[in-house]
Design a protein around this motif. Sequence first.
Motif, mmCIF file in Angstrom:
data_model
loop_
_atom_site.group_PDB
_atom_site.id
_atom_site.type_symbol
_atom_site.label_atom_id
_atom_site.label_comp_id
_atom_site.label_asym_id
_atom_site.label_seq_id
_atom_site.Cartn_x
_atom_site.Cartn_y
_atom_site.Cartn_z
ATOM 1 N N LEU A 163 0.858 -1.191 0.000
ATOM 2 C CA LEU A 163 0.000 0.000 0.000
ATOM 3 C C LEU A 163 0.888 1.233 0.000
ATOM 4 N N SER A 164 0.703 2.098 -0.959
ATOM 5 C CA SER A 164 1.464 3.342 -0.900
ATOM 6 C C SER A 164 0.812 4.199 0.178
ATOM 7 N N ALA A 185 5.973 -15.369 -0.813
ATOM 8 C CA ALA A 185 4.646 -14.988 -1.314
ATOM 9 C C ALA A 185 4.564 -15.320 -2.800
ATOM 10 N N GLU A 186 3.335 -15.568 -3.255
ATOM 11 C CA GLU A 186 3.164 -15.932 -4.677
ATOM 12 C C GLU A 186 3.057 -14.712 -5.576
ATOM 13 N N ILE A 187 2.703 -13.586 -4.974
ATOM 14 C CA ILE A 187 2.453 -12.393 -5.799
ATOM 15 C C ILE A 187 2.505 -11.140 -4.915
ATOM 16 N N ILE A 188 2.832 -10.022 -5.558
ATOM 17 C CA ILE A 188 2.697 -8.720 -4.875
ATOM 18 C C ILE A 188 1.468 -8.032 -5.440
ATOM 19 N N PHE A 189 0.592 -7.608 -4.555
ATOM 20 C CA PHE A 189 -0.522 -6.750 -4.960
ATOM 21 C C PHE A 189 -0.086 -5.316 -4.710
ATOM 22 N N LYS A 190 0.107 -4.588 -5.774
ATOM 23 C CA LYS A 190 0.504 -3.176 -5.609
ATOM 24 C C LYS A 190 -0.752 -2.315 -5.762
ATOM 25 N N ALA A 191 -1.293 -1.929 -4.612
ATOM 26 C CA ALA A 191 -2.545 -1.177 -4.610
ATOM 27 C C ALA A 191 -2.233 0.313 -4.646
ATOM 28 N N ILE A 212 3.564 -9.218 -10.244
ATOM 29 C CA ILE A 212 3.063 -8.000 -9.569
ATOM 30 C C ILE A 212 1.711 -7.673 -10.188
ATOM 31 N N LEU A 213 0.719 -7.487 -9.341
ATOM 32 C CA LEU A 213 -0.579 -7.028 -9.855
ATOM 33 C C LEU A 213 -0.775 -5.585 -9.410
ATOM 34 N N VAL A 214 -0.910 -4.688 -10.390
ATOM 35 C CA VAL A 214 -1.109 -3.265 -10.090
ATOM 36 C C VAL A 214 -2.587 -2.956 -10.272
#
Length: 245
Positions: free
Chosen positions: A20-21, A162-168, A219-221
């Motif tokens: 989370l930014s 972790a399997e993925i980064i969620f970049k919210a 990475i999921l943006v």
Amino acid sequence: MSDSEPADSSPRYKRIVLKLSGEVLRGSGTDPIDSEVLSRICGQVKEIHEMGVQVCVVIGGGNIFRGLQGESRGVDRTTGDYMGMLATVINGLAIMDCLEKMDVRTRVQTAIPMDQVAEPFILRRSVRHLEKGRVVIFVAGTGNPYFSTDTTAALRANEVGAEIIFKATKVDGIYNKDPKKHADAVRYDDITFIDALRQRLNVMDATAFSLCLDNDLPILVFDLSDPHAIRQAVLGQKIGTLVHS
Ligand code: UDP
């Protein structure tokens, strides 16, 4: 991966890092942490936590302070970076407090030791917390100046497996050009690391990006203002832009 929707509502991922930014905590006012926004985000975290997903949160500090901002105020870059890392601690404690009040058990781990405030970052303990169903909130970035919390997310995601980064963020994905300047900008559903590099798309800073690329960490943006964004992301539904090998 982002193209298909699962037939059931079981999560696609077992362990994720949610980046989370700091800016996502800011509402429409001047307050760096808006309590309504905070509750909404924590509600989304609770939702995926209850689906059985192991969640790590890496929080930024840009809503309070960024190291580079210090230079214009006569603060050295290194000092400014430490100020920025401390800003992430403030945000992390706010998230901890909000999640705990929602009956979600959490642990805050800091890369800069401060015993009275949070646990030190110890990988094996992080993993143990995750296995016990606690949300782990990583604060103080990497503990080093000249890095970012995106790099922290890439680092911790690799460390905890972790399997993925969620970049919210506040944008709904990655575009071929700046959508604010170009009306014909096109958003990608998914893109490979190599294509993103070739097109110089600004997914994350170079250090964070190369950590993900080198370790095949997708990475999921996506845009966090959608109230079900994190849930949709966890279900593998079509949302934002997936960057992958
Ligand atoms: N920072 C740092 N080292 C790190 C992580 C962060 O020095 O490992 C500092 C840096 O000054 C940065 C600030 O903390 O500007 C806040 O982090 P960031 O800019 O990544 O926050 P975000 O933009 O995600 O809110």
